[in-house]
Design an enzyme around this catalytic site. Structure first.
Site, mmCIF file in Angstrom:
data_model
loop_
_atom_site.group_PDB
_atom_site.id
_atom_site.type_symbol
_atom_site.label_atom_id
_atom_site.label_comp_id
_atom_site.label_asym_id
_atom_site.label_seq_id
_atom_site.Cartn_x
_atom_site.Cartn_y
_atom_site.Cartn_z
ATOM 1 N N GLY A 34 0.777 -1.242 0.000
ATOM 2 C CA GLY A 34 0.000 0.000 0.000
ATOM 3 C C GLY A 34 0.802 1.283 0.000
ATOM 4 O O GLY A 34 0.327 2.311 -0.486
ATOM 5 N N GLU A 56 3.950 3.989 6.184
ATOM 6 C CA GLU A 56 2.712 3.208 6.013
ATOM 7 C C GLU A 56 1.730 3.975 5.130
ATOM 8 O O GLU A 56 1.730 5.199 5.113
ATOM 9 C CB GLU A 56 2.040 3.006 7.379
ATOM 10 C CG GLU A 56 2.460 1.748 8.109
ATOM 11 C CD GLU A 56 1.657 0.531 7.657
ATOM 12 O OE1 GLU A 56 1.112 0.530 6.544
ATOM 13 O OE2 GLU A 56 1.593 -0.427 8.442
ATOM 14 N N ASP A 57 0.853 3.243 4.460
ATOM 15 C CA ASP A 57 -0.240 3.882 3.728
ATOM 16 C C ASP A 57 -1.328 4.306 4.706
ATOM 17 O O ASP A 57 -1.822 5.427 4.683
ATOM 18 C CB ASP A 57 -0.811 2.947 2.656
ATOM 19 C CG ASP A 57 -1.163 1.555 3.198
ATOM 20 O OD1 ASP A 57 -0.849 1.252 4.365
ATOM 21 O OD2 ASP A 57 -1.761 0.768 2.440
ATOM 22 N N ASP A 96 -5.040 1.433 10.654
ATOM 23 C CA ASP A 96 -6.459 1.173 10.920
ATOM 24 C C ASP A 96 -6.557 0.663 12.363
ATOM 25 O O ASP A 96 -6.621 1.447 13.305
ATOM 26 C CB ASP A 96 -6.922 0.148 9.866
ATOM 27 C CG ASP A 96 -8.383 -0.235 9.955
ATOM 28 O OD1 ASP A 96 -9.121 0.407 10.703
ATOM 29 O OD2 ASP A 96 -8.802 -1.168 9.266
ATOM 30 N N LYS A 132 -6.931 6.073 10.903
ATOM 31 C CA LYS A 132 -8.332 6.014 11.337
ATOM 32 C C LYS A 132 -8.302 5.978 12.859
ATOM 33 O O LYS A 132 -8.225 4.889 13.454
ATOM 34 C CB LYS A 132 -9.010 4.742 10.813
ATOM 35 C CG LYS A 132 -9.152 4.647 9.304
ATOM 36 C CD LYS A 132 -9.840 3.333 8.935
ATOM 37 C CE LYS A 132 -9.845 3.065 7.459
ATOM 38 N NZ LYS A 132 -10.284 1.698 7.127
ATOM 39 N N PHE A 157 -13.831 2.359 4.643
ATOM 40 C CA PHE A 157 -12.879 1.691 3.763
ATOM 41 C C PHE A 157 -12.516 2.615 2.606
ATOM 42 O O PHE A 157 -13.377 3.177 1.952
ATOM 43 C CB PHE A 157 -13.465 0.382 3.239
ATOM 44 C CG PHE A 157 -12.466 -0.423 2.472
ATOM 45 C CD1 PHE A 157 -11.484 -1.147 3.125
ATOM 46 C CD2 PHE A 157 -12.488 -0.436 1.088
ATOM 47 C CE1 PHE A 157 -10.539 -1.875 2.420
ATOM 48 C CE2 PHE A 157 -11.551 -1.162 0.372
ATOM 49 C CZ PHE A 157 -10.580 -1.880 1.040
ATOM 50 N N VAL A 158 -11.193 2.774 2.350
ATOM 51 C CA VAL A 158 -10.737 3.678 1.288
ATOM 52 C C VAL A 158 -9.872 2.932 0.264
ATOM 53 O O VAL A 158 -9.238 1.931 0.594
ATOM 54 C CB VAL A 158 -9.956 4.883 1.866
ATOM 55 C CG1 VAL A 158 -10.877 5.812 2.631
ATOM 56 C CG2 VAL A 158 -8.795 4.446 2.757
ATOM 57 N N ASP A 171 -5.832 -0.703 -2.050
ATOM 58 C CA ASP A 171 -6.590 -1.533 -2.987
ATOM 59 C C ASP A 171 -7.919 -2.024 -2.422
ATOM 60 O O ASP A 171 -8.142 -2.008 -1.210
ATOM 61 C CB ASP A 171 -5.765 -2.774 -3.350
ATOM 62 C CG ASP A 171 -5.739 -3.790 -2.209
ATOM 63 O OD1 ASP A 171 -5.415 -3.383 -1.074
ATOM 64 O OD2 ASP A 171 -6.060 -4.968 -2.438
ATOM 65 N N ARG A 177 -5.127 0.421 -6.839
ATOM 66 C CA ARG A 177 -3.896 1.001 -6.269
ATOM 67 C C ARG A 177 -3.343 2.130 -7.134
ATOM 68 O O ARG A 177 -2.650 3.010 -6.659
ATOM 69 C CB ARG A 177 -2.808 -0.068 -6.128
ATOM 70 C CG ARG A 177 -3.105 -1.144 -5.095
ATOM 71 C CD ARG A 177 -1.841 -1.943 -4.802
ATOM 72 N NE ARG A 177 -2.102 -3.181 -4.096
ATOM 73 C CZ ARG A 177 -2.259 -3.289 -2.777
ATOM 74 N NH1 ARG A 177 -2.188 -2.219 -2.010
ATOM 75 N NH2 ARG A 177 -2.484 -4.463 -2.220
HETATM 76 P P1 5GP Z 1 -4.307 -2.489 10.525
HETATM 77 O O1 5GP Z 1 -3.418 -3.629 10.936
HETATM 78 O O2 5GP Z 1 -3.855 -1.157 11.065
HETATM 79 O O3 5GP Z 1 -5.749 -2.778 10.861
HETATM 80 O O4 5GP Z 1 -4.288 -2.431 8.962
HETATM 81 C C1 5GP Z 1 -3.190 -1.977 8.267
HETATM 82 C C2 5GP Z 1 -3.208 -2.402 6.828
HETATM 83 O O5 5GP Z 1 -4.507 -2.796 6.385
HETATM 84 C C3 5GP Z 1 -2.820 -1.219 5.967
HETATM 85 O O6 5GP Z 1 -1.439 -1.183 5.753
HETATM 86 C C4 5GP Z 1 -3.614 -1.482 4.697
HETATM 87 O O7 5GP Z 1 -2.871 -2.299 3.823
HETATM 88 C C5 5GP Z 1 -4.841 -2.213 5.157
HETATM 89 N N1 5GP Z 1 -5.977 -1.279 5.352
HETATM 90 C C6 5GP Z 1 -6.455 -0.751 6.498
HETATM 91 N N2 5GP Z 1 -7.515 0.048 6.286
HETATM 92 C C7 5GP Z 1 -7.706 0.036 4.953
HETATM 93 C C8 5GP Z 1 -8.633 0.703 4.084
HETATM 94 O O8 5GP Z 1 -9.525 1.480 4.481
HETATM 95 N N3 5GP Z 1 -8.499 0.442 2.760
HETATM 96 C C9 5GP Z 1 -7.551 -0.395 2.249
HETATM 97 N N4 5GP Z 1 -7.524 -0.546 0.944
HETATM 98 N N5 5GP Z 1 -6.657 -1.023 3.032
HETATM 99 C C10 5GP Z 1 -6.734 -0.805 4.360
#
Ligand code: 5GP
Length: 191
Positions: free
Chosen positions: A54, A108-109, A112, A140, A162-163, A169, A175
């Site tokens: 991402g 990081e992208d 969440d 978030k 969700f984005v 993606d 992407r």
């Molecule tokens: P976390 O472990 O913080 O829940 O999630 C991190 C990873 O989940 C991010 O690096 C990303 O790849 C994916 N992710 C989290 N939220 C989103 C979202 O809203 N959209 C997309 N496309 N990927 C997300």
């Protein structure tokens, strides 16, 4: 000014998305973060580690704003299935193994739940780096399950939706979009 390259709505597979953050806004914010990092790390040589897939566009655009001496590496983890974080983090490309006494900046992208980042941070600290900070394009805040003190550089705080786009993606698609879109929610039917 109307950006003709920007579409307000897009469809990816079964989901409709609407524009959330336009590319020129992302570019402005990225430039500011780059300036801040150049100041904070003056006379140091940090290692930027992009978390794939991402972060690939953000990493590239951010690094173009970095004028201090630095090194670059990548790691890859997976934890998402469809639009839900599985919480089950799998490392599929290992971290660089020479982080001892280095200033590390994870790129990081999106953060969440923070579970992916917590997992990566644990692995980075095992190598005894001099310092560790995180730079994430998106956060978030209400989805965070664990506080992350290293989160110093954040592009945009968004609501828990969700984005896609600009590296992010939906089922592997989207992407390459220049802008960031959010999933449209379906209004509940009135009784
Ligand atoms: P976390 O472990 O913080 O829940 O999630 C991190 C990873 O989940 C991010 O690096 C990303 O790849 C994916 N992710 C989290 N939220 C989103 C979202 O809203 N959209 C997309 N496309 N990927 C997300």
């Amino acid at each position: 000014m109307v950006n003709l390259a920007t579409m307000n709505k897009i469809q990816i597979e079964d989901k409709e998305f609407e524009i959330l953050i336009q590319n020129d806004n992302i570019a402005r914010r990225t430039r500011l973060i780059g300036i801040q990092i150049n100041v904070d790390y003056e006379n140091r040589c940090p290692v930027f580690i992009g978390v794939l897939n991402g972060s690939f566009l953000f990493m590239a655009d951010l690094l173009k704003e970095i004028t201090i001496s630095c090194e670059i590496g990548f790691t890859k983890v997976s934890s998402y299935q469809g639009t839900e974080s599985s919480g089950n983090v799998k490392e599929t490309l290992s971290l660089p193994d020479d982080l001892q006494d280095r200033d590390v900046i994870l790129v990081e992208d999106i953060v969440d739940t923070g579970l992916t980042l917590s997992h990566i941070l644990t692995e980075v600290y095992k190598q005894n780096p001099a310092s560790v900070k995180v730079c994430s394009l998106l956060l978030k805040p209400t989805a965070l399950k664990t506080p992350i003190k290293e989160l110093d550089y954040i592009g945009f705080e968004i609501t828990n939706e969700f984005v896609v786009g600009y590296g992010l993606d939906y089922n592997g698609l989207g992407r390459n979009l220049k802008d960031i879109y959010r999933a449209k929610t379906v209004a509940p039917l009135l009784p």
